[in-house]
Motif scaffolding. Structure first.
Motif, PDB file in Angstrom:
ATOM      1  N   HIS A  89       0.847  -1.203   0.000  1.00 48.79           N
ATOM      2  CA  HIS A  89       0.000   0.000   0.000  1.00 48.79           C
ATOM      3  C   HIS A  89       0.882   1.252   0.000  1.00 48.79           C
ATOM      4  O   HIS A  89       0.638   2.198  -0.750  1.00 48.79           O
ATOM      5  N   ARG A  90       1.937   1.245   0.749  1.00 51.70           N
ATOM      6  CA  ARG A  90       2.823   2.423   0.838  1.00 51.70           C
ATOM      7  C   ARG A  90       3.481   2.747  -0.498  1.00 51.70           C
ATOM      8  O   ARG A  90       3.551   3.914  -0.898  1.00 51.70           O
ATOM      9  N   GLY A 103      -4.652   5.068  -6.364  1.00 50.02           N
ATOM     10  CA  GLY A 103      -5.280   4.413  -7.517  1.00 50.02           C
ATOM     11  C   GLY A 103      -4.456   3.253  -8.054  1.00 50.02           C
ATOM     12  O   GLY A 103      -4.897   2.547  -8.960  1.00 50.02           O
ATOM     13  N   GLY A 104      -3.243   3.062  -7.507  1.00 48.17           N
ATOM     14  CA  GLY A 104      -2.380   1.955  -7.928  1.00 48.17           C
ATOM     15  C   GLY A 104      -3.018   0.617  -7.560  1.00 48.17           C
ATOM     16  O   GLY A 104      -3.856   0.536  -6.652  1.00 48.17           O
ATOM     17  N   ARG A 105      -2.614  -0.441  -8.266  1.00 45.55           N
ATOM     18  CA  ARG A 105      -3.275  -1.734  -8.083  1.00 45.55           C
ATOM     19  C   ARG A 105      -2.286  -2.847  -7.758  1.00 45.55           C
ATOM     20  O   ARG A 105      -1.159  -2.843  -8.277  1.00 45.55           O
ATOM     21  N   LEU A 106      -2.734  -3.723  -6.901  1.00 46.65           N
ATOM     22  CA  LEU A 106      -1.922  -4.861  -6.462  1.00 46.65           C
ATOM     23  C   LEU A 106      -2.675  -6.147  -6.789  1.00 46.65           C
ATOM     24  O   LEU A 106      -3.787  -6.356  -6.299  1.00 46.65           O
ATOM     25  N   VAL A 141      -6.537 -18.597  -6.456  1.00 52.00           N
ATOM     26  CA  VAL A 141      -7.445 -17.457  -6.389  1.00 52.00           C
ATOM     27  C   VAL A 141      -6.598 -16.198  -6.537  1.00 52.00           C
ATOM     28  O   VAL A 141      -5.521 -16.093  -5.937  1.00 52.00           O
ATOM     29  N   TYR A 142      -7.068 -15.290  -7.378  1.00 52.94           N
ATOM     30  CA  TYR A 142      -6.362 -14.018  -7.607  1.00 52.94           C
ATOM     31  C   TYR A 142      -7.302 -12.874  -7.261  1.00 52.94           C
ATOM     32  O   TYR A 142      -8.481 -12.905  -7.633  1.00 52.94           O
ATOM     33  N   VAL A 143      -6.768 -11.872  -6.578  1.00 51.75           N
ATOM     34  CA  VAL A 143      -7.560 -10.656  -6.329  1.00 51.75           C
ATOM     35  C   VAL A 143      -6.751  -9.447  -6.779  1.00 51.75           C
ATOM     36  O   VAL A 143      -5.515  -9.486  -6.852  1.00 51.75           O
ATOM     37  N   ILE A 144      -7.485  -8.363  -7.054  1.00 54.83           N
ATOM     38  CA  ILE A 144      -6.836  -7.094  -7.376  1.00 54.83           C
ATOM     39  C   ILE A 144      -7.298  -6.065  -6.346  1.00 54.83           C
ATOM     40  O   ILE A 144      -8.497  -5.850  -6.158  1.00 54.83           O
ATOM     41  N   ALA A 145      -6.318  -5.502  -5.641  1.00 53.37           N
ATOM     42  CA  ALA A 145      -6.617  -4.528  -4.587  1.00 53.37           C
ATOM     43  C   ALA A 145      -6.244  -3.142  -5.110  1.00 53.37           C
ATOM     44  O   ALA A 145      -5.174  -2.963  -5.705  1.00 53.37           O
ATOM     45  N   THR A 146      -7.116  -2.178  -4.919  1.00 59.22           N
ATOM     46  CA  THR A 146      -6.864  -0.815  -5.403  1.00 59.22           C
ATOM     47  C   THR A 146      -6.656   0.122  -4.230  1.00 59.22           C
ATOM     48  O   THR A 146      -7.424   0.111  -3.269  1.00 59.22           O
ATOM     49  N   LYS A 147      -5.594   0.939  -4.330  1.00 57.87           N
ATOM     50  CA  LYS A 147      -5.283   1.888  -3.237  1.00 57.87           C
ATOM     51  C   LYS A 147      -6.166   3.125  -3.375  1.00 57.87           C
ATOM     52  O   LYS A 147      -6.314   3.671  -4.471  1.00 57.87           O
TER      53      LYS A 147
END
Ligand SMILES: C[S@@+](CC[C@H](N)C(=O)[O-])C[C@H]1O[C@@H](n2cnc3c(N)ncnc32)[C@H](O)[C@@H]1O
Length: 246
Positions: A130-131, A136-139, A240-246
């Motif tokens: 996250h840092r 709006g960046g994605r992980l 399982v894959y997820v996409i997390a958005t900051k």
């Protein structure tokens, strides 16, 4: 006068471990622990070599796309960070992500998170991701899907055979994976005692990944559609894959 403790160097410790491992009288349990320590020593050696160059834990690199724990699966156009070669930067990510705040647009990791300890390192990693991301960046994170495995228990023999074939056909332990519960054991606690494999330390499903990344400050976590242009094709099945958005 301060009391100084002598700290053996990693090289010396590594040598001592090697010679104890050659000693026939070293017991099985101790040898397992020593092999695990030898792996940690190797990671530590790589990490310290990099951290001598970047003592404040932040490199000069300013990549927009980063892969963590890609191993041999390097992705073109990504800055690859891993504990061991081949990678663009060798770094033990349990110590943090060695990048400046807020510069990365896209981060990717698959079949990495389950290899670091939970909660300390997994939560630290989520906060570090996250840092380093821009707003709006994605992980994207992929892991073996514990929910998939558990939802098929007790499995039909065809599925069990397919899983064993896909996951363990190249392993020495192949002959010992005899029941579906053996597969479940492996997903949760892969403790393969050979140098090619690193243990599984925690199991995840979509709910657990979502909780982990929301707690770390991400504003949303959604399922990610598998894209073989980025991801390792052999990971698609039962992950399982997820996409997390900051
Ligand atoms: C099972 S491999 C997965 C490789 C690749 N992502 C794939 O799916 O084929 C796990 C990777 O995570 C890396 N890794 C494990 N612990 C790490 C750590 N503490 N810091 C950085 N990388 C780590 C390992 O070196 C290895 O390359």
């Amino acid at each position: 006068m301060p009391a100084y403790r002598s700290v053996p160097s990693l090289d010396l410790l590594g040598e001592q471990i090697r010679s104890m491992l050659e000693e026939p009288s070293t017991s099985h349990g101790l040898a397992r622990a020593l092999r695990a320590a030898a792996k940690e020593i190797e990671i530590s050696r790589c990490h310290h070599a990099s951290s001598r160059a970047w003592p404040n834990g932040r490199t000069d690199a300013t990549p927009k796309k980063v892969q963590i724990g890609g191993g041999a699966h390097r992705i073109d156009g990504f800055f690859n960070i891993d504990a061991v070669p081949p990678a663009d930067l060798l770094w033990d990510v349990r110590e943090g992500i060695p990048l400046q705040d807020g510069g990365v647009q896209f981060m990717f990791s698959e079949h990495f998170l389950e290899h670091i300890d939970y909660p300390r390192s997994a939560k630290h990693y989520a906060r570090e991701a996250h840092r380093v991301l821009t707003d709006g960046g994605r992980l994207v994170t992929g892991v073996p899907d514990a929910a998939y495995l558990l939802s098929h228990y007790p499995a039909n023999p065809d599925l069990a055979t397919e899983m064993v074939e896909r996951w363990y056909s190249k392993r020495d332990c192949l002959g010992d994976i005899n029941t579906f519960l053996d597969l479940i054991n492996y997903l949760f606690r892969d403790q393969d005692d050979t140098p090619n494999y690193t243990p599984h330390l925690w199991a995840y499903d979509q709910e657990k990944l979502t909780h982990l990344f929301i707690e770390a400050g991400f504003r949303s976590v959604e399922p990610w559609t598998f894209d073989p242009k980025i991801a390792n094709p052999k990971r698609e099945w039962a992950s399982v894959y997820v996409i997390a958005t900051k």
